[in-house]
Scaffold this motif. Structure first.
Motif, PDB file in Angstrom:
ATOM      1  N   HIS A  61       0.826  -1.213   0.000  1.00  0.00           N
ATOM      2  CA  HIS A  61       0.000   0.000   0.000  1.00  0.00           C
ATOM      3  C   HIS A  61       0.864   1.269   0.000  1.00  0.00           C
ATOM      4  O   HIS A  61       0.568   2.232   0.699  1.00  0.00           O
ATOM      5  CB  HIS A  61      -0.950   0.017   1.197  1.00  0.00           C
ATOM      6  CG  HIS A  61      -1.924  -1.122   1.201  1.00  0.00           C
ATOM      7  ND1 HIS A  61      -3.026  -1.160   2.046  1.00  0.00           N
ATOM      8  CD2 HIS A  61      -1.996  -2.257   0.465  1.00  0.00           C
ATOM      9  CE1 HIS A  61      -3.709  -2.282   1.829  1.00  0.00           C
ATOM     10  NE2 HIS A  61      -3.091  -2.950   0.870  1.00  0.00           N
ATOM     11  N   ASN A  62       1.906   1.228  -0.828  1.00  0.00           N
ATOM     12  CA  ASN A  62       2.821   2.366  -0.922  1.00  0.00           C
ATOM     13  C   ASN A  62       2.319   3.305  -2.019  1.00  0.00           C
ATOM     14  O   ASN A  62       2.616   3.112  -3.206  1.00  0.00           O
ATOM     15  CB  ASN A  62       4.239   1.868  -1.221  1.00  0.00           C
ATOM     16  CG  ASN A  62       5.279   2.962  -1.124  1.00  0.00           C
ATOM     17  OD1 ASN A  62       5.004   4.119  -1.421  1.00  0.00           O
ATOM     18  ND2 ASN A  62       6.479   2.587  -0.708  1.00  0.00           N
ATOM     19  N   ASP A  63       1.558   4.316  -1.638  1.00  0.00           N
ATOM     20  CA  ASP A  63       0.932   5.219  -2.609  1.00  0.00           C
ATOM     21  C   ASP A  63       1.957   5.931  -3.488  1.00  0.00           C
ATOM     22  O   ASP A  63       1.811   5.977  -4.713  1.00  0.00           O
ATOM     23  CB  ASP A  63       0.098   6.290  -1.882  1.00  0.00           C
ATOM     24  CG  ASP A  63      -0.991   5.688  -1.019  1.00  0.00           C
ATOM     25  OD1 ASP A  63      -1.494   4.614  -1.385  1.00  0.00           O
ATOM     26  OD2 ASP A  63      -1.322   6.286   0.008  1.00  0.00           O
ATOM     27  N   SER A  64       2.980   6.514  -2.877  1.00  0.00           N
ATOM     28  CA  SER A  64       3.927   7.333  -3.631  1.00  0.00           C
ATOM     29  C   SER A  64       4.731   6.508  -4.622  1.00  0.00           C
ATOM     30  O   SER A  64       4.993   6.957  -5.746  1.00  0.00           O
ATOM     31  CB  SER A  64       4.869   8.069  -2.670  1.00  0.00           C
ATOM     32  OG  SER A  64       5.571   7.155  -1.849  1.00  0.00           O
ATOM     33  N   LEU A  65       5.109   5.298  -4.231  1.00  0.00           N
ATOM     34  CA  LEU A  65       5.857   4.438  -5.157  1.00  0.00           C
ATOM     35  C   LEU A  65       4.981   4.029  -6.333  1.00  0.00           C
ATOM     36  O   LEU A  65       5.410   4.071  -7.488  1.00  0.00           O
ATOM     37  CB  LEU A  65       6.384   3.198  -4.426  1.00  0.00           C
ATOM     38  CG  LEU A  65       7.168   2.193  -5.283  1.00  0.00           C
ATOM     39  CD1 LEU A  65       8.347   2.863  -5.969  1.00  0.00           C
ATOM     40  CD2 LEU A  65       7.630   1.008  -4.450  1.00  0.00           C
ATOM     41  N   PHE A  66       3.742   3.641  -6.051  1.00  0.00           N
ATOM     42  CA  PHE A  66       2.827   3.254  -7.134  1.00  0.00           C
ATOM     43  C   PHE A  66       2.584   4.425  -8.083  1.00  0.00           C
ATOM     44  O   PHE A  66       2.638   4.275  -9.301  1.00  0.00           O
ATOM     45  CB  PHE A  66       1.498   2.779  -6.553  1.00  0.00           C
ATOM     46  CG  PHE A  66       0.540   2.248  -7.581  1.00  0.00           C
ATOM     47  CD1 PHE A  66       0.614   0.930  -8.005  1.00  0.00           C
ATOM     48  CD2 PHE A  66      -0.436   3.066  -8.150  1.00  0.00           C
ATOM     49  CE1 PHE A  66      -0.269   0.437  -8.965  1.00  0.00           C
ATOM     50  CE2 PHE A  66      -1.307   2.586  -9.105  1.00  0.00           C
ATOM     51  CZ  PHE A  66      -1.229   1.271  -9.513  1.00  0.00           C
ATOM     52  N   ASN A  67       2.355   5.612  -7.531  1.00  0.00           N
ATOM     53  CA  ASN A  67       2.086   6.794  -8.355  1.00  0.00           C
ATOM     54  C   ASN A  67       3.268   7.175  -9.239  1.00  0.00           C
ATOM     55  O   ASN A  67       3.091   7.798 -10.286  1.00  0.00           O
ATOM     56  CB  ASN A  67       1.717   7.987  -7.474  1.00  0.00           C
ATOM     57  CG  ASN A  67       0.340   7.850  -6.848  1.00  0.00           C
ATOM     58  OD1 ASN A  67      -0.486   7.067  -7.305  1.00  0.00           O
ATOM     59  ND2 ASN A  67       0.089   8.604  -5.783  1.00  0.00           N
ATOM     60  N   SER A  68       4.476   6.795  -8.822  1.00  0.00           N
ATOM     61  CA  SER A  68       5.661   7.150  -9.613  1.00  0.00           C
ATOM     62  C   SER A  68       5.690   6.437 -10.955  1.00  0.00           C
ATOM     63  O   SER A  68       6.417   6.844 -11.870  1.00  0.00           O
ATOM     64  CB  SER A  68       6.934   6.834  -8.820  1.00  0.00           C
ATOM     65  OG  SER A  68       7.117   5.429  -8.678  1.00  0.00           O
TER      66      SER A  68
END
Length: 222
Positions: free
Chosen positions: A77-84
């Motif tokens: 659930h790592n939002d920032s990594l996924f969004n990258s």
């Protein structure tokens, strides 16, 4: 935390620095032949077999690292990594359904996105099977029998079945939305099917891998 941040930076840099192999490198690799002594005809046969099997050879580790980072971001659930891995201009299209017709939505931030069919966050749909590493071979076929697919696991192939499907023509979209989706669909380079989870579509844009489409639908469930 510092080690985790360093790993993320290395993955992102490696994803953006990958470049296609030069033709000379491919020729040299094919020309290398076997380490064993062979006749001229045997050598030519080996080169022919290498060319025939080229489609099943794994891309370099850059793509695998990117894919691993994405599924890890989903699993943790790592939002920032996924969004990258979402293109800042084109976004990521999520394909779902509530019945027979597909629902296609665009998102830029996974934290703010909720599925239209269930109002759930994307990360709520994840199972442990998401972490499987893809095997590069022909994608599984949907057979709608005892099993949904004719083989089980996680598979990747340099193929673009989404563009062939023209699925956006069956969703409730206007002409401008269809045009934008079709434009992005043409950039797809690799499709990954995890028979326990989702179908991922990856595009290499300006030298960097992006997740451009994610199909959450379960075949044969309509």
């Amino acid at each position: 935390m510092k080690n985790w941040a360093a790993i993320i930076i290395v993955l992102l840099i490696s994803c953006s620095l990958d470049k296609p192999k030069e033709e000379s490198e491919i020729i040299n690799r094919l020309g290398a032949g076997s380490h064993e002594k062979t006749t001229v005809n045997d050598t030519l046969g080996q080169v022919g077999n290498t060319i025939q099997n080229e489609k099943n050879i794994k891309p370099d580790n850059v793509f695998l690292n990117c894919y691993s980072a994405i599924v890890d971001a989903i699993g943790t659930h790592n939002d920032s990594l996924f969004n990258s891995f979402i293109h800042k201009d084109f976004g990521l299209y999520i394909i779902e359904s509530s019945g027979a017709l597909p629902i296609i939505s665009k998102m830029y931030d996974v934290k703010r996105f909720h599925l239209k069919s269930t109002n759930k966050n994307l990360f709520e749909l994840v199972s442990i099977e998401i972490m499987k590493e893809p095997i590069f071979e022909t994608l599984p076929k949907v057979i709608c029998d005892e099993n949904i697919y004719d083989k089980q696991g996680c598979f990747a192939q340099e193929i673009n079945p989404l563009l062939e499907s023209q699925i956006w023509n069956y969703a409730n979209l206007n002409e401008k939305e269809i045009e934008a989706i079709e434009f992005l669909a043409k950039t797809i380079n690799i499709t990954v099917v995890n028979t326990s989870n989702f179908t991922f579509y990856f595009s290499k844009i300006e030298g960097k891998w992006h997740l451009t489409f994610l199909d959450l639908r379960i075949p044969c469930s309509a």
